[in-house]
Design a protein around this motif. Structure first.
Motif, PDB file in Angstrom:
ATOM      1  N   HIS A  65       0.849  -1.200   0.000  1.00 34.04           N
ATOM      2  CA  HIS A  65       0.000   0.000   0.000  1.00 34.04           C
ATOM      3  C   HIS A  65       0.881   1.246   0.000  1.00 34.04           C
ATOM      4  N   HIS A  66       0.527   2.244  -0.816  1.00 33.58           N
ATOM      5  CA  HIS A  66       1.433   3.379  -1.011  1.00 33.58           C
ATOM      6  C   HIS A  66       1.674   4.180   0.257  1.00 33.58           C
ATOM      7  N   TYR A  67       0.700   4.263   1.162  1.00 36.12           N
ATOM      8  CA  TYR A  67       0.935   4.972   2.416  1.00 36.12           C
ATOM      9  C   TYR A  67       1.886   4.177   3.319  1.00 36.12           C
ATOM     10  N   LEU A  68       1.724   2.863   3.348  1.00 42.45           N
ATOM     11  CA  LEU A  68       2.622   2.021   4.147  1.00 42.45           C
ATOM     12  C   LEU A  68       4.029   2.058   3.573  1.00 42.45           C
ATOM     13  N   SER A  69       4.144   2.054   2.248  1.00 38.57           N
ATOM     14  CA  SER A  69       5.468   2.101   1.626  1.00 38.57           C
ATOM     15  C   SER A  69       6.179   3.416   1.944  1.00 38.57           C
ATOM     16  N   LYS A  70       5.423   4.516   2.042  1.00 39.37           N
ATOM     17  CA  LYS A  70       6.018   5.801   2.420  1.00 39.37           C
ATOM     18  C   LYS A  70       6.542   5.758   3.849  1.00 39.37           C
ATOM     19  N   VAL A  71       5.781   5.140   4.741  1.00 38.16           N
ATOM     20  CA  VAL A  71       6.200   5.047   6.141  1.00 38.16           C
ATOM     21  C   VAL A  71       7.479   4.219   6.258  1.00 38.16           C
TER      22      VAL A  71
ATOM     23  N   LEU B 267      22.573   8.698  20.725  1.00 37.70           N
ATOM     24  CA  LEU B 267      21.988   8.085  19.524  1.00 37.70           C
ATOM     25  C   LEU B 267      20.478   7.918  19.625  1.00 37.70           C
ATOM     26  N   THR B 268      19.972   7.579  20.809  1.00 42.05           N
ATOM     27  CA  THR B 268      18.540   7.279  20.974  1.00 42.05           C
ATOM     28  C   THR B 268      17.629   8.428  20.547  1.00 42.05           C
ATOM     29  N   PRO B 269      17.818   9.667  21.034  1.00 43.17           N
ATOM     30  CA  PRO B 269      16.926  10.739  20.580  1.00 43.17           C
ATOM     31  C   PRO B 269      17.030  11.022  19.079  1.00 43.17           C
ATOM     32  N   ILE B 270      18.196  10.750  18.488  1.00 44.68           N
ATOM     33  CA  ILE B 270      18.353  10.971  17.052  1.00 44.68           C
ATOM     34  C   ILE B 270      17.543   9.949  16.261  1.00 44.68           C
ATOM     35  N   LEU B 271      17.559   8.692  16.707  1.00 49.17           N
ATOM     36  CA  LEU B 271      16.749   7.666  16.044  1.00 49.17           C
ATOM     37  C   LEU B 271      15.258   7.940  16.212  1.00 49.17           C
ATOM     38  N   LEU B 272      14.872   8.391  17.413  1.00 53.06           N
ATOM     39  CA  LEU B 272      13.461   8.708  17.661  1.00 53.06           C
ATOM     40  C   LEU B 272      13.003   9.932  16.874  1.00 53.06           C
ATOM     41  N   ARG B 273      13.943  10.784  16.507  1.00 56.88           N
ATOM     42  CA  ARG B 273      13.616  11.995  15.749  1.00 56.88           C
ATOM     43  C   ARG B 273      13.615  11.760  14.246  1.00 56.88           C
ATOM     44  N   ASN B 274      14.660  11.108  13.727  1.00 55.73           N
ATOM     45  CA  ASN B 274      14.866  11.026  12.280  1.00 55.73           C
ATOM     46  C   ASN B 274      13.750  10.318  11.528  1.00 55.73           C
ATOM     47  N   GLY B 275      13.461   9.085  11.927  1.00 61.29           N
ATOM     48  CA  GLY B 275      12.470   8.296  11.206  1.00 61.29           C
ATOM     49  C   GLY B 275      11.080   8.910  11.214  1.00 61.29           C
ATOM     50  N   PRO B 276      10.492   9.157  12.412  1.00 64.38           N
ATOM     51  CA  PRO B 276       9.155   9.740  12.458  1.00 64.38           C
ATOM     52  C   PRO B 276       9.052  11.117  11.797  1.00 64.38           C
ATOM     53  N   SER B 277      10.085  11.947  11.924  1.00 63.77           N
ATOM     54  CA  SER B 277      10.032  13.262  11.281  1.00 63.77           C
ATOM     55  C   SER B 277      10.056  13.125   9.763  1.00 63.77           C
ATOM     56  N   ASN B 278      10.774  12.131   9.234  1.00 68.91           N
ATOM     57  CA  ASN B 278      10.749  11.866   7.802  1.00 68.91           C
ATOM     58  C   ASN B 278       9.360  11.428   7.339  1.00 68.91           C
ATOM     59  N   VAL B 279       8.700  10.614   8.157  1.00 70.06           N
ATOM     60  CA  VAL B 279       7.344  10.175   7.821  1.00 70.06           C
ATOM     61  C   VAL B 279       6.423  11.384   7.685  1.00 70.06           C
ATOM     62  N   PHE B 280       6.467  12.282   8.663  1.00 69.13           N
ATOM     63  CA  PHE B 280       5.661  13.501   8.615  1.00 69.13           C
ATOM     64  C   PHE B 280       5.989  14.320   7.371  1.00 69.13           C
ATOM     65  N   PHE B 281       7.277  14.512   7.114  1.00 68.12           N
ATOM     66  CA  PHE B 281       7.684  15.392   6.019  1.00 68.12           C
ATOM     67  C   PHE B 281       7.221  14.882   4.656  1.00 68.12           C
ATOM     68  N   PHE B 282       7.526  13.630   4.347  1.00 69.13           N
ATOM     69  CA  PHE B 282       7.199  13.119   3.016  1.00 69.13           C
ATOM     70  C   PHE B 282       5.690  12.972   2.817  1.00 69.13           C
ATOM     71  N   PHE B 283       4.998  12.560   3.868  1.00 72.00           N
ATOM     72  CA  PHE B 283       3.550  12.429   3.743  1.00 72.00           C
ATOM     73  C   PHE B 283       2.903  13.796   3.488  1.00 72.00           C
ATOM     74  N   LEU B 284       3.231  14.779   4.328  1.00 69.91           N
ATOM     75  CA  LEU B 284       2.633  16.108   4.175  1.00 69.91           C
ATOM     76  C   LEU B 284       3.090  16.780   2.884  1.00 69.91           C
ATOM     77  N   ARG B 285       4.339  16.597   2.504  1.00 71.29           N
ATOM     78  CA  ARG B 285       4.860  17.195   1.265  1.00 71.29           C
ATOM     79  C   ARG B 285       4.158  16.626   0.037  1.00 71.29           C
ATOM     80  N   ASP B 286       3.987  15.306  -0.002  1.00 71.33           N
ATOM     81  CA  ASP B 286       3.317  14.693  -1.145  1.00 71.33           C
ATOM     82  C   ASP B 286       1.850  15.106  -1.225  1.00 71.33           C
TER      83      ASP B 286
END
Length: 348
Positions: free
Chosen positions: A167-173, A228-247
């Motif tokens: 599913h395209h939304y799952l693939s984006k995540v 490292l932990t806060p960076i991992l918690l930040r990077n992935g979810p923030s990318n999800v927000f960015f690409f979803f909202l941008r698209d």
């Protein structure tokens, strides 16, 4: 004679148009894939994107239709497409860092000391212009490669997943989380940037390369990945927000004929999305700064530091400096989004 030749050409042209429309209609009927405008590319699944190649499902069903797109952005060789995504991300980050680094340093001081913008600006002013751009090389190296990975790896992961009927939304995540995790490998640059921006270490390290060497020799490889932990918690979810909202924004916002109108729209949409995301994940950056401002010694637990900061400052002061942060992010992500789209469209 000329009139007959002209009429014959018209008849042939009309016949070709009817044949083409019939073929497209058969494609829509047999595989349910109408021709889509390029503006909707990132919003819809990969199977419905206009790629300049024969659609495999259409070939299986024997309709023989071919989906096409502008060859300026796509190539039959997928490596060329990926290479362009990586380069556009790199260029957008370079432009952005050059503009916003002083603002970022001001925010860093507020995060570290919990002081107002006036006091932070006073610190930077007293240190002089010589130290204003001190520490720019780590974010320049880290952010250019990071955004190159962010855009390139995202597309590299998303398209195969969608082609595999995910599913395209799952693939984006999934693609966003993978890209964010890969970005975290560049953490040593972010680690050194934190130390170089801290006034306590002004006399400890001469420059970026000296800091990298001293940390590795005296404290070991593990020290590069403190926090490292806060960076991992930040990077992935923030990318999800960015690409979803941008698209979604690219799909629903109107397209402009003029380049400046389109660039302005890309700047504004990227700016609003970036400001929103940076505000949501701001407390994670505060914890990261405190974890990384220590050199050597026992590694602190992410949860315990977060709880201690919350008890000492309270919820409101955990967002100390957020005004400058979302101002910087508004400018930064506006520049990134507009520069990325400009490079993708006009340079490549």
């Amino acid at each position: 004679m000329c009139e007959k030749s002209y009429d014959r050409l018209r008849i042939i042209s009309i016949a070709n148009m009817i044949s083409t429309n019939h073929q497209a209609s058969q494609c829509i009927i047999q595989c349910g894939k109408p021709v889509i405008d390029n503006a909707a590319m990132t919003h819809l699944p990969a199977c419905s994107i206009n790629i300049q190649e024969n659609d495999p499902e259409c070939d299986k069903k024997g309709c023989g239709c071919t989906q096409k797109t502008n060859s300026r952005f796509f190539s039959q060789d997928s490596a060329v497409y990926d290479w362009r995504e990586f380069v556009c991300g790199w260029g957008a980050a370079f432009i952005n860092i050059s503009i916003t680094f002083p603002i970022n340093k001001l925010i860093f001081r507020q995060m570290l000391h919990g002081i107002g913008v006036g006091n932070a600006a006073g610190q930077l002013s007293s240190e002089g212009f010589h130290y204003l751009y001190r520490g720019i090389l780590p974010p320049l190296c880290q952010k250019t490669v990071s955004l190159s990975i962010m855009f390139g790896v995202y597309e590299e992961c998303r398209r195969p997943l969608e082609n595999a009927d995910v599913h395209h939304y799952l693939s984006k995540v999934i693609a966003s989380m993978v890209a964010g995790t890969v970005e975290a490998t560049l953490m040593p640059f972010e680690r050194v940037q934190t130390l170089l921006q801290h006034q306590h270490y002004h006399t400890h390290f001469r420059n970026t390369f000296h800091a990298l060497k001293e940390i590795g020799v005296n404290y070991g490889f593990k020290e590069y990945y403190r926090g490292l932990t806060p960076i991992l918690l930040r990077n992935g979810p923030s990318n999800v927000f960015f690409f979803f909202l941008r698209d979604e924004a690219n799909y629903y916002l109107p397209q402009h004929d003029s380049w400046w109108g389109q660039a302005s729209q890309q700047f504004l949409s990227g700016a609003l999305i970036g400001a929103f995301i940076s505000t949501v994940f701001y407390p994670l950056n505060v914890v990261k700064v405190h974890l990384q401002s220590t050199l050597g010694g026992k590694f602190q637990n992410f949860t315990s530091v977060l709880v201690d900061l919350y008890k000492a400052r309270g919820f409101r002061n955990m967002y100390r400096g957020v005004h400058m942060n979302y101002t910087r992010s508004f400018i930064s992500w506006g520049v990134i989004n507009a520069a990325y789209e400009f490079l993708k469209k006009y340079v490549f």
